[in-house]
Design a protein around this motif. Sequence first.
Motif: not given
Length: 390
Positions: A43-48, A65-66, A71-79, A97-100
């Motif tokens: 899913a992440a690859a498709s969104y990218k 970001s979700v 996948l535990g990649r929090l910095d990228e998710a927040e960005a 989602n940012l709050g999460v």
Amino acid sequence: KELGRLDEAEASCRKALALKPEFAEAHYNLGITLQELGRFDEAAASYKQALILEPDLADAHNNLSVMLHELGRLDEAEANCRRAIALKPTSAEAYSNLGVMLKAQRRLDEAEASFKRAIALKPDYADANNNLGVALNELGKLNEAEASFAQAIELKPDLAEAHRHLASMKKFNTEDEHYSKMLELYRCNNISGEQRCHINFGLAKACEDLGDFEQAFIHYGEGNEIRKKMLNYDISNDIKLFKKLKSAYPKIERNSLAPDEATESVIPIFILGMPRSGTTLVEQIVSSHSEVTGAGELVFAMRLGEGTATGMTEPTEESLLDFRQKYFRELQHFSEGNLFITDKMPQNFLYIGLLAAALPEAKIIHVERSPAAVCWANYKQYFTSNSIGY
């Protein structure tokens, strides 16, 4: 997809992309379908790919970001979440989602503000009220947390997760209105398996409070059975994981960093063991000291060190040093100026070998509790994480 026929939806998206590979919306729709199928990497690859074709697609940034968070990649998710907000400042979903993401990083005050911003943009946003309740509960604002869960239920009476959260916080003295609402939802034939799972755990807690232990056990049994199916756990995966950890450890030990290389400004204290073994209580005791910051459950040891711990990355002195430097870089965000900082992620028991080798100054507290007590406490607990299927 709306009909729940996800395999056919995926096939249709892929057919569209075969006909028109540069179709950004089809990549985005495929990402949504794969997300619902639980295939987060794909899913992440498709969104990218959608964002390569259409960089300003705010919803794709938000959904990506979700997936990165899963996948535990929090910095990228927040960005990506912040990028979605920059492109679409009125997106309540992006703020929620940012709050999460912020809550996962223990930035609870910021998480609270983000959830409140989402609710200001969309006052009837039940999920944001539920998420706000979780953050407020962790901040110790219990009355406000209860009010948020109650508001979420008022806005969306079938929001089973909010029912479970509220039930876990309160003491049931009678079969009150909340109990009746949960029972009504439990008896409904049209709710999803996930909703039924949440409601069973909520009713189990209520029945236990009311002294009806037989009925409580029935609900715990039903809730756990549903959760087991949802997780699709296979013990063979853990057997393979433990074999990899054991196989990689001798090489990790040979490349252990010397204690005199420990020149960091903070010293981590790892509190680890089985979930529900008492790690939270131990952290509360240790972090009551004036020189200790309690950082809660941090994902960095797993995210940064799993490759080396399992041998996927060659365990060399350089890879241990790289893990060390990256871990301390993340830790700096939480230290609050104190010398010691706790990381109480129970699952860090998997990485004791790596932690001892790469962080020789670290303290490691391995919490043990009676196996029967641990099993029973786990049986009664609804775990939001999908990574501890066992």
